[in-house]
Design a protein around this motif. Sequence first.
Motif, PDB file in Angstrom:
ATOM      1  N   TYR A 114       0.973  -1.314  -0.037  1.00  0.00           N
ATOM      2  CA  TYR A 114       0.039  -0.066  -0.089  1.00  0.00           C
ATOM      3  C   TYR A 114       0.975   1.328  -0.028  1.00  0.00           C
ATOM      4  N   ARG A 115       1.996   1.318   0.877  1.00  0.00           N
ATOM      5  CA  ARG A 115       2.566   2.652   0.989  1.00  0.00           C
ATOM      6  C   ARG A 115       3.552   2.719  -0.479  1.00  0.00           C
ATOM      7  N   GLN A 116       3.764   1.473  -0.975  1.00  0.00           N
ATOM      8  CA  GLN A 116       4.732   1.730  -2.215  1.00  0.00           C
ATOM      9  C   GLN A 116       3.663   2.131  -3.561  1.00  0.00           C
ATOM     10  N   LYS A 117       2.551   1.701  -3.491  1.00  0.00           N
ATOM     11  CA  LYS A 117       1.569   2.059  -4.579  1.00  0.00           C
ATOM     12  C   LYS A 117       0.964   3.630  -4.217  1.00  0.00           C
ATOM     13  N   ASN A 118       1.133   4.002  -3.265  1.00  0.00           N
ATOM     14  CA  ASN A 118       0.741   5.463  -2.769  1.00  0.00           C
ATOM     15  C   ASN A 118       1.899   6.342  -2.406  1.00  0.00           C
ATOM     16  N   GLY A 119       3.058   5.963  -2.788  1.00  0.00           N
ATOM     17  CA  GLY A 119       4.349   6.781  -2.500  1.00  0.00           C
ATOM     18  C   GLY A 119       4.649   7.442  -1.056  1.00  0.00           C
ATOM     19  N   LEU A 120       4.047   6.468   0.213  1.00  0.00           N
ATOM     20  CA  LEU A 120       4.100   6.875   1.473  1.00  0.00           C
ATOM     21  C   LEU A 120       5.457   6.622   1.861  1.00  0.00           C
ATOM     22  N   ASP A 121       5.829   7.552   3.051  1.00  0.00           N
ATOM     23  CA  ASP A 121       6.966   7.008   3.765  1.00  0.00           C
ATOM     24  C   ASP A 121       7.000   5.602   4.606  1.00  0.00           C
ATOM     25  N   SER A 122       8.209   5.124   4.839  1.00  0.00           N
ATOM     26  CA  SER A 122       8.316   3.959   5.445  1.00  0.00           C
ATOM     27  C   SER A 122       7.749   3.969   7.018  1.00  0.00           C
ATOM     28  N   ASP A 123       7.642   5.325   7.651  1.00  0.00           N
ATOM     29  CA  ASP A 123       7.127   5.373   9.038  1.00  0.00           C
ATOM     30  C   ASP A 123       5.863   5.944   8.943  1.00  0.00           C
ATOM     31  N   THR A 124       4.905   5.731   7.878  1.00  0.00           N
ATOM     32  CA  THR A 124       3.584   6.196   8.004  1.00  0.00           C
ATOM     33  C   THR A 124       2.786   5.575   8.930  1.00  0.00           C
ATOM     34  N   PHE A 125       3.054   4.122   9.105  1.00  0.00           N
ATOM     35  CA  PHE A 125       2.228   3.571  10.036  1.00  0.00           C
ATOM     36  C   PHE A 125       2.880   2.697  11.148  1.00  0.00           C
ATOM     37  N   ALA A 126       2.442   3.444  12.269  1.00  0.00           N
ATOM     38  CA  ALA A 126       3.038   2.961  13.473  1.00  0.00           C
ATOM     39  C   ALA A 126       2.978   1.299  13.879  1.00  0.00           C
ATOM     40  N   CYS A 127       1.952   0.867  13.270  1.00  0.00           N
ATOM     41  CA  CYS A 127       1.866  -0.501  13.620  1.00  0.00           C
ATOM     42  C   CYS A 127       2.801  -1.418  12.977  1.00  0.00           C
ATOM     43  N   GLU A 128       3.262  -1.065  11.823  1.00  0.00           N
ATOM     44  CA  GLU A 128       4.555  -1.874  11.314  1.00  0.00           C
ATOM     45  C   GLU A 128       5.658  -1.865  12.194  1.00  0.00           C
ATOM     46  N   GLY A 129       5.928  -1.024  13.082  1.00  0.00           N
ATOM     47  CA  GLY A 129       7.087  -1.009  13.904  1.00  0.00           C
ATOM     48  C   GLY A 129       6.638  -2.163  15.067  1.00  0.00           C
ATOM     49  N   SER A 130       5.469  -2.084  15.424  1.00  0.00           N
ATOM     50  CA  SER A 130       4.705  -2.714  16.357  1.00  0.00           C
ATOM     51  C   SER A 130       5.087  -4.230  15.757  1.00  0.00           C
ATOM     52  N   CYS A 131       4.642  -4.736  14.813  1.00  0.00           N
ATOM     53  CA  CYS A 131       4.759  -5.917  14.313  1.00  0.00           C
ATOM     54  C   CYS A 131       6.193  -6.170  14.098  1.00  0.00           C
ATOM     55  N   CYS A 132       7.110  -5.291  13.727  1.00  0.00           N
ATOM     56  CA  CYS A 132       8.370  -5.815  13.762  1.00  0.00           C
ATOM     57  C   CYS A 132       8.973  -6.129  15.147  1.00  0.00           C
ATOM     58  N   ALA A 133       8.511  -5.309  16.008  1.00  0.00           N
ATOM     59  CA  ALA A 133       8.873  -5.549  17.407  1.00  0.00           C
ATOM     60  C   ALA A 133       8.483  -7.006  18.112  1.00  0.00           C
ATOM     61  N   PHE A 134       7.253  -7.321  17.657  1.00  0.00           N
ATOM     62  CA  PHE A 134       6.658  -8.701  18.231  1.00  0.00           C
ATOM     63  C   PHE A 134       7.644  -9.759  17.480  1.00  0.00           C
ATOM     64  N   LEU A 135       7.763  -9.611  16.157  1.00  0.00           N
ATOM     65  CA  LEU A 135       8.591 -10.522  15.438  1.00  0.00           C
ATOM     66  C   LEU A 135       9.961 -10.712  16.151  1.00  0.00           C
ATOM     67  N   ASP A 136      10.475  -9.669  16.350  1.00  0.00           N
ATOM     68  CA  ASP A 136      11.912  -9.874  17.074  1.00  0.00           C
ATOM     69  C   ASP A 136      11.663 -10.412  18.551  1.00  0.00           C
ATOM     70  N   LEU A 137      10.666 -10.231  19.049  1.00  0.00           N
ATOM     71  CA  LEU A 137      10.303 -10.833  20.444  1.00  0.00           C
ATOM     72  C   LEU A 137      10.475 -12.202  20.312  1.00  0.00           C
ATOM     73  N   ILE A 138       9.780 -12.831  19.326  1.00  0.00           N
ATOM     74  CA  ILE A 138       9.708 -14.106  19.274  1.00  0.00           C
ATOM     75  C   ILE A 138      10.912 -14.760  18.198  1.00  0.00           C
ATOM     76  N   ASP A 139      11.696 -13.940  17.961  1.00  0.00           N
ATOM     77  CA  ASP A 139      12.725 -14.294  17.448  1.00  0.00           C
ATOM     78  C   ASP A 139      12.284 -14.933  15.843  1.00  0.00           C
ATOM     79  N   ASP A 140      11.291 -14.369  15.207  1.00  0.00           N
ATOM     80  CA  ASP A 140      10.911 -14.632  13.924  1.00  0.00           C
ATOM     81  C   ASP A 140      11.635 -13.599  12.711  1.00  0.00           C
TER      82      ASP A 140
END
Length: 68
Positions: A42-68
């Motif tokens: 969605y971000r790529q299609k709409n030319g949005l910055d990578s920090d547009t959605f805070a939930c992306e950081g939360s998803c990454c933090a969760f995946l890091d937490l479980i070593d995924d």
Amino acid sequence: MKQLNITTTAFAVVTLDGLDINNVIKQAADLAHEVLEELSIYRQKNGLDSDTFACEGSCCAFLDLIDD
């Protein structure tokens, strides 16, 4: 007096609403990956910055937490 050597072995089954917790975590990880993929597209299609959605950081933090 001789010291006692004690070895204890334990086994626990952890469930959430009757589901094995490992399966619950796997489903949450799959969801986090899906969210990241769809938001990235969605971000790529709409030319949005990578920090547009805070939930992306939360998803990454969760995946890091479980070593995924």
